[in-house]
Design a protein around this motif. Structure first.
Motif, PDB file in Angstrom:
ATOM      1  N   ILE A 231       0.836  -1.208   0.000  1.00 12.05           N
ATOM      2  CA  ILE A 231       0.000   0.000   0.000  1.00 12.05           C
ATOM      3  C   ILE A 231       0.866   1.252   0.000  1.00 12.05           C
ATOM      4  CG2 ILE A 231      -1.614   1.336   1.405  1.00 12.05           C
ATOM      5  CD1 ILE A 231      -2.964  -1.251   2.173  1.00 12.05           C
ATOM      6  N   LYS A 232       1.916   1.256   0.812  1.00  9.87           N
ATOM      7  CA  LYS A 232       2.802   2.430   0.878  1.00  9.87           C
ATOM      8  C   LYS A 232       3.485   2.680  -0.455  1.00  9.87           C
ATOM      9  CE  LYS A 232       6.602   4.307   3.695  1.00  9.87           C
ATOM     10  NZ  LYS A 232       7.530   4.616   2.606  1.00  9.87           N
ATOM     11  N   SER A 233       3.973   1.609  -1.093  1.00  8.97           N
ATOM     12  CA  SER A 233       4.651   1.754  -2.381  1.00  8.97           C
ATOM     13  C   SER A 233       3.706   2.285  -3.456  1.00  8.97           C
ATOM     14  CB  SER A 233       5.229   0.400  -2.805  1.00  8.97           C
ATOM     15  OG  SER A 233       5.813   0.474  -4.081  1.00  8.97           O
ATOM     16  N   LEU A 234       2.501   1.722  -3.527  1.00  9.94           N
ATOM     17  CA  LEU A 234       1.538   2.161  -4.537  1.00  9.94           C
ATOM     18  C   LEU A 234       1.054   3.572  -4.270  1.00  9.94           C
ATOM     19  CD1 LEU A 234      -0.601  -1.083  -4.938  1.00  9.94           C
ATOM     20  CD2 LEU A 234       1.026  -0.153  -6.563  1.00  9.94           C
ATOM     21  N   ALA A 235       0.806   3.900  -3.009  1.00 10.81           N
ATOM     22  CA  ALA A 235       0.297   5.240  -2.679  1.00 10.81           C
ATOM     23  C   ALA A 235       1.295   6.327  -3.064  1.00 10.81           C
ATOM     24  CB  ALA A 235      -0.024   5.310  -1.188  1.00 10.81           C
ATOM     25  N   GLU A 236       2.574   6.086  -2.823  1.00  8.80           N
ATOM     26  CA  GLU A 236       3.581   7.088  -3.160  1.00  8.80           C
ATOM     27  C   GLU A 236       3.722   7.264  -4.665  1.00  8.80           C
ATOM     28  OE1 GLU A 236       7.041   5.642  -1.223  1.00  8.80           O
ATOM     29  OE2 GLU A 236       6.486   6.413   0.764  1.00  8.80           O
ATOM     30  N   LYS A 237       3.631   6.176  -5.421  1.00 11.48           N
ATOM     31  CA  LYS A 237       3.785   6.270  -6.874  1.00 11.48           C
ATOM     32  C   LYS A 237       2.578   6.931  -7.533  1.00 11.48           C
ATOM     33  CE  LYS A 237       6.727   2.211  -6.795  1.00 11.48           C
ATOM     34  NZ  LYS A 237       6.784   0.752  -6.956  1.00 11.48           N
TER      35      LYS A 237
END
Length: 431
Positions: A231-237
């Motif tokens: 979730i953190k990786s997708l949210a930042e991108k």
């Protein structure tokens, strides 16, 4: 207490678990509990909270990941040598000159620890942290009960902390053993995920604007995955694309509905990619959303047998088990095979991946890969790697007796990999 929560970003959402652990491990001049069992889903903060507390109170501990140990001997020798290093009273020079000790079985480990107990303070605390402790179940019925009672058997102030994604009831054996203190780390809810992600927010946009974005983002992705790292990786991108029309002046920052309509096509594309997108990157072009992942196409750096395993996993996940004998058998009737080949490949792909057993994947692997039988440890290491890069995923809870997997790789990636090894996977895809 509040200052310590502020020091470790995830800790405020684990107040109950932290206070329980502090009561168990931080009291001076008291014997530790013999064992603590901590369970919960991946990325729920188990390892982070435990190691942070041990370092905060300056307690000696050794940490192992049980997936690294292929035999009981390797596990026991690692525990013995790490204990010798941590209990050394002669500093770094002693540690450098320390010769590794051998240990063949649990009885030998207990006897050697008893001998070492004569030279050290028995009240000195030491913690043995075992991640992925469910792997110990495969090492025999004696190992786990002995590790849980290691302080009682050796007379040392040792506490064994087992971290696992499996509930304690799955660890029961026929021999029986004393139950440890159990502690559950539940999955983060939506508000807790927002609080954690806001703590790492460092862009030029306000925190309120980022929170409103996260609320919209999680309304879509919280039902798909609850893995915090994904979730953190997708949210930042995706946030980069979300802010792009603001930077170009096309949409105002307070026009939330227009920003949402702008980002919807990208969200749909991300949902189609599934788990493999977590390690990819979105393109910088505002009208497109493409993957430049290191896992895509021929850029996937895998050994030959790993690529063939991926082919076998994809076939097992998309083909019906009823067609295996017709598709892969050399003696199959040509009419039956011709009938199967006439079925739509598109229909097979659109039906989505389905779970399959490990034995079925191995059977397909040896059918499409005409080679000598490989060592099982080599194949298992390749399967573990495919799981770590999210090209395979586990399915169900019974991963000990009947492990099942599901292939999360998309069709384009599989086609690119198959072309790199001159393997035509399309002709083997059937409904």
């Amino acid at each position: 207490m509040t200052s310590m929560y502020a020091k470790y970003g995830m800790n405020p959402d684990r107040v109950v678990q932290i206070e329980t652990l502090i009561d168990l491990i931080s009291k001076p001049n008291e014997m530790l509990p013999s064992s603590i069992f901590i369970y919960g889903h991946s990325c729920s903060g188990k390892s982070y909270v435990v190691t942070s507390l041990l370092e905060e109170f300056q307690l000696s501990y050794v940490r192992f990941n049980c997936i690294e140990f292929f035999s009981v001997k390797v596990l026991l020798e690692s525990i013995l040598n790490k204990y010798s290093e941590s209990s050394s009273t002669r500093g770094k020079r002693n540690k450098e000159n320390h010769m590794p000790e051998t240990c063949e079985n649990m009885m030998e480990l207990v006897n050697k620890l008893k001998n070492k107990a004569q030279d050290v303070d028995k009240r000195k605390k030491l913690f043995i942290v075992l991640e992925r402790s469910e792997r110990i179940r495969e090492m025999g019925e004696v190992v786990l009960p002995a590790l849980l009672r290691l302080s009682e058997l050796t007379g040392l102030n040792i506490c064994t902390i087992c971290l696992s994604e499996v509930v304690w009831e799955k660890f029961y054996t026929k021999m029986g053993h004393s139950d440890p203190i159990t502690l559950h780390f539940p999955q983060y809810n939506k508000d807790e995920i927002i609080n954690i992600l806001c703590q790492s927010h460092n862009s030029k946009y306000s925190l309120g604007f980022y929170k409103s974005y996260l609320n919209m983002f999680l309304s879509t992705f919280y039902r798909v995955t609850r893995n915090l790292l994904n979730i953190k990786s997708l949210a930042e991108k995706i946030f980069i694309d979300y802010c792009r029309p603001i930077e170009s002046g096309e949409i105002k920052m307070n026009d939330v509905s227009s920003l949402w309509r702008y980002i919807v096509p990208r969200l749909k594309f991300v949902l189609q990619q599934g788990h493999t997108l977590a390690s990819g990157q979105l393109s910088n072009q505002p009208g497109q959303a493409v993957i430049t992942s290191s896992l895509s196409g021929t850029k996937l750096n895998l050994p030959y047998h790993s690529k063939m395993l991926l082919m076998a996993a994809y076939l097992a996940s998309h083909n019906s088990s009823k067609t295996d004998r017709i598709v892969f058998s050399r003696r199959a009737n040509k009419k039956k095979r011709r009938k199967v080949e006439s079925l739509s490949v598109k229909q097979t792909i659109m039906s989505g991946p389905k779970p399959f057993s490990f034995d079925r994947m191995m059977a397909i692997f040896y059918c499409i890969n005409e080679c000598e039988k490989l060592h099982s440890s080599l194949l298992m290491s390749q399967v573990s790697y495919l799981l770590s890069v999210h090209l395979l995923d586990t399915f169900g809870d019974d991963m000990l007796n009947e492990p099942k997997y599901i292939c999360t790789a998309n069709f384009d990636m599989v086609c690119d990999v198959s072309r790199s090894i001159n393997f035509n996977i399309v002709k083997l895809l059937h409904s």
